[in-house]
Design a protein around this motif. Structure first.
Motif, short mmCIF file in Angstrom:
data_model
loop_
_atom_site.label_atom_id
_atom_site.label_comp_id
_atom_site.label_asym_id
_atom_site.label_seq_id
_atom_site.Cartn_x
_atom_site.Cartn_y
_atom_site.Cartn_z
N VAL A 348 0.83 -1.21 0.00
CA VAL A 348 0.00 0.00 0.00
C VAL A 348 0.86 1.26 0.00
O VAL A 348 0.47 2.29 -0.57
N ALA A 349 2.04 1.21 0.64
CA ALA A 349 2.92 2.39 0.63
C ALA A 349 3.41 2.66 -0.79
O ALA A 349 3.48 3.82 -1.22
N ARG A 350 3.77 1.61 -1.52
CA ARG A 350 4.20 1.79 -2.90
C ARG A 350 3.05 2.32 -3.76
O ARG A 350 3.25 3.18 -4.63
N ARG A 351 1.84 1.84 -3.50
CA ARG A 351 0.68 2.29 -4.27
C ARG A 351 0.36 3.75 -4.01
O ARG A 351 0.02 4.51 -4.93
N LEU A 352 0.49 4.19 -2.75
CA LEU A 352 0.15 5.57 -2.37
C LEU A 352 1.33 6.53 -2.49
O LEU A 352 1.17 7.73 -2.23
N GLY A 353 2.49 6.05 -2.86
CA GLY A 353 3.66 6.92 -2.99
C GLY A 353 4.25 7.37 -1.67
O GLY A 353 4.90 8.42 -1.60
N VAL A 354 4.07 6.59 -0.64
CA VAL A 354 4.64 6.92 0.67
C VAL A 354 6.08 6.40 0.70
O VAL A 354 6.31 5.21 0.42
N PRO A 355 7.07 7.24 1.00
CA PRO A 355 8.47 6.77 0.99
C PRO A 355 8.73 5.75 2.09
O PRO A 355 8.03 5.69 3.11
N ARG A 356 9.78 4.95 1.89
CA ARG A 356 10.13 3.93 2.88
C ARG A 356 10.61 4.54 4.19
O ARG A 356 10.57 3.89 5.23
N SER A 357 11.11 5.79 4.12
CA SER A 357 11.59 6.43 5.34
C SER A 357 10.46 6.99 6.20
O SER A 357 10.71 7.47 7.32
N THR A 394 -6.28 -16.14 10.39
CA THR A 394 -6.97 -16.21 9.10
C THR A 394 -7.81 -14.95 8.87
O THR A 394 -7.83 -14.39 7.75
N GLU A 395 -8.48 -14.48 9.91
CA GLU A 395 -9.27 -13.26 9.80
C GLU A 395 -8.39 -12.06 9.52
O GLU A 395 -8.75 -11.17 8.72
N LEU A 396 -7.20 -12.01 10.13
CA LEU A 396 -6.27 -10.91 9.88
C LEU A 396 -5.82 -10.91 8.43
O LEU A 396 -5.74 -9.86 7.77
N ALA A 397 -5.53 -12.10 7.88
CA ALA A 397 -5.11 -12.18 6.48
C ALA A 397 -6.22 -11.71 5.55
O ALA A 397 -5.98 -10.99 4.55
N ARG A 398 -7.47 -12.07 5.85
CA ARG A 398 -8.59 -11.64 5.01
C ARG A 398 -8.76 -10.12 5.07
O ARG A 398 -8.95 -9.47 4.03
N ARG A 399 -8.65 -9.54 6.25
CA ARG A 399 -8.82 -8.09 6.39
C ARG A 399 -7.69 -7.32 5.71
O ARG A 399 -7.92 -6.26 5.12
N LEU A 400 -6.45 -7.86 5.78
CA LEU A 400 -5.34 -7.20 5.09
C LEU A 400 -5.54 -7.25 3.58
O LEU A 400 -5.23 -6.27 2.86
N ASP A 401 -6.08 -8.36 3.07
CA ASP A 401 -6.33 -8.46 1.64
C ASP A 401 -7.41 -7.47 1.22
O ASP A 401 -7.32 -6.83 0.14
N THR A 402 -8.42 -7.32 2.07
CA THR A 402 -9.47 -6.34 1.78
C THR A 402 -8.91 -4.92 1.76
O THR A 402 -9.27 -4.09 0.91
N LEU A 403 -8.00 -4.64 2.70
CA LEU A 403 -7.40 -3.31 2.75
C LEU A 403 -6.60 -3.02 1.49
O LEU A 403 -6.66 -1.90 0.93
N GLU A 404 -5.85 -3.99 1.01
CA GLU A 404 -5.09 -3.78 -0.22
C GLU A 404 -6.03 -3.51 -1.40
O GLU A 404 -5.75 -2.64 -2.26
N SER A 405 -7.12 -4.23 -1.45
CA SER A 405 -8.07 -4.04 -2.54
C SER A 405 -8.66 -2.64 -2.49
O SER A 405 -8.81 -1.96 -3.53
N GLU A 406 -9.01 -2.15 -1.30
CA GLU A 406 -9.56 -0.80 -1.19
C GLU A 406 -8.54 0.26 -1.62
O GLU A 406 -8.90 1.26 -2.24
N VAL A 407 -7.26 0.06 -1.28
CA VAL A 407 -6.24 1.02 -1.68
C VAL A 407 -6.07 1.01 -3.20
O VAL A 407 -5.93 2.06 -3.85
N HIS A 408 -6.10 -0.15 -3.82
CA HIS A 408 -5.93 -0.24 -5.27
C HIS A 408 -7.12 0.37 -6.01
O HIS A 408 -6.96 0.89 -7.13
N ARG A 409 -8.31 0.33 -5.43
CA ARG A 409 -9.48 0.92 -6.09
C ARG A 409 -9.54 2.42 -5.90
O ARG A 409 -10.32 3.09 -6.57
N SER A 410 -8.77 2.94 -4.96
CA SER A 410 -8.86 4.38 -4.69
C SER A 410 -8.18 5.19 -5.80
O SER A 410 -7.34 4.68 -6.54
#
Length: 410
Positions: A348-357, A394-410
């Motif tokens: 998500v940081a790479r998608r949003l342009g947030v630097p690694r620092s 398992t629930e944490l993995a599902r929620r993280l996947d959902t978060l990535e999808s929301e960031v990619h759709r933004s």
């Protein structure tokens, strides 16, 4: 991503938890619990060493020392001399003895380790009267200008011997058992031998003749007559008090085995004399030994690196599944959750342009703006505590996947 370092009014970030389920405060507490007993023992040892360093025992165990109350010491003679008005100065370094001995004083040299040639010359050159007890032949010859020599190893007489000389202190002492090891060199004058046995004598005194006189040097082959366990035998006490109480000041030298001090010409200290305290040599040797032992103990003994080719090629998918099985077998849900969260945060940081620092707060706010979620929800998802069971993981993995999808759709 790094741990959060600041918070804003609209973003409440939970404490960052590492992959093993611990926090910085928890790791610090664990280290303290593991090392506190070691630190306590080291602190006690340091305190004991400090106390021993600043405190000096009232008595010693050094033979012939005036503060040694044991049978081999000479405290009894020193105390009697003190009550008779004689100032006894106990020294252990040659430089201190030479500096304290002068006209009107008596310098007593007790048996000790082998003296250096420059130390022998420094002692022989003092202006004080000298009493040498069991001294080496080099010191006896140097102090008497070659008039008297000493042959060590002579046997003690089987019976008490008369002094056979007209010295007042010898006459008062009377018959004694003194080992005869001193003799006069040919051509020497002004030498008196007392308690002779078949030639050699137990005592030799060099007393210059003349009106002005000069310093008196007395050598006694057997030094045991001044010790606590023998001073009351025969005339030992009379001889000890007569020899050592002739002057108002007595410099009592008990040579230190590690002493290398002396004095140069004109009474100036030689190189290294008086620069360091007397115990510096012992402490230096002990510190060197500790360093060597620590180096041997902690040194890494590794051989040369050997390059080894893998017999087969392992696919990345197999490696991932193998690591997952290891996490599952060891119940390392914290490590597994940390890996998932780190991968999501990087994506998500790479998608949003947030630097690694950027810190965790900056990433949390950027994701919240992109997805419309609250900053607290995003922070708990990316940096929250580890899951407590497999279902939570398992629930944490599902929620993280959902978060990535929301960031990619933004």
């Amino acid at each position: 991503m790094t741990a959060p370092t600041q918070t804003t009014p609209d973003a409440v970030v939970s404490p960052v938890v590492t992959g093993d389920g611990t926090t910085g405060r928890g790791r610090t507490a664990d280290r303290w619990r593991r090392t506190r007993w070691t630190l306590l023992v080291l602190g006690v040892l340091a305190l004991v060493v400090a106390v021993l360093a600043v405190q000096r025992p009232a008595t010693s165990t050094t033979p012939y020392a005036p503060d040694n109350a044991q049978p081999t010491g000479a405290r009894a003679v020193a105390q009697v001399l003190g009550r008779q008005g004689v100032e006894v100065r106990h020294v252990t370094r040659v430089a201190d003895a030479v500096a304290a001995a002068g006209p009107g004083t008596t310098l007593l040299v007790t048996p000790g380790s082998m003296l250096l040639p420059e130390q022998v010359d420094a002692l022989a050159g003092v202006d004080a009267d000298m009493v040498l007890l069991g001294a080496d032949d080099e010191l006896v010859r140097a102090a008497t200008d070659g008039a008297v020599s000493r042959t060590p190893g002579a046997a003690a007489p089987a019976f008490a011997v008369e002094p056979a000389c007209d010295l007042p202190l010898a006459t008062r002492a009377g018959t004694m058992w003194l080992t005869p090891g001193l003799q006069v060199e040919p051509g020497a004058d002004d030498v008196t031998l007392c308690w002779p046995v078949d030639g050699p004598a137990g005592l030799a005194r060099v007393e210059p003749a003349g009106a002005d006189g000069g310093r008196v040097v007395t050598a006694v082959d057997d030094p045991s007559f001044v010790t606590n366990d023998a001073v009351l035998d025969n005339g030992n006490a009379a001889l000890a008090l007569g020899l050592l109480g002739a002057q108002e000041t007595l410099v009592w030298l008990v040579p230190d085995p590690l002493d290398t001090s002396s004095t140069g010409e004109g009474g100036a200290p030689s190189a290294g004399a008086g620069v360091l305290p007397p115990w510096a040599g012992v402490v230096g040797l002990w510190a060197l030994l500790v360093v060597l032992v620590a180096a041997v103990w902690r040194a890494r003994r590794l051989g040369p690196l050997v390059a080894e080719e893998l017999p087969v090629v392992v696919r990345s998918a197999e490696t991932t599944r193998g690591r997952g099985r290891l996490y599952r077998r060891t119940r390392s849900r914290g490590h597994a959750a940390a890996g998932l969260r780190a991968a999501t945060a990087e994506t998500v940081a790479r998608r949003l342009g947030v630097p690694r620092s950027a810190d965790a707060t900056a990433l949390t706010e950027a994701v919240a703006r992109a997805t419309g979620r609250s900053a607290h929800d995003v922070a708990d998802l990316l940096y929250g505590p580890p899951p407590h069971d497999d279902d939570a993981l398992t629930e944490l993995a599902r929620r993280l996947d959902t978060l990535e999808s929301e960031v990619h759709r933004s």
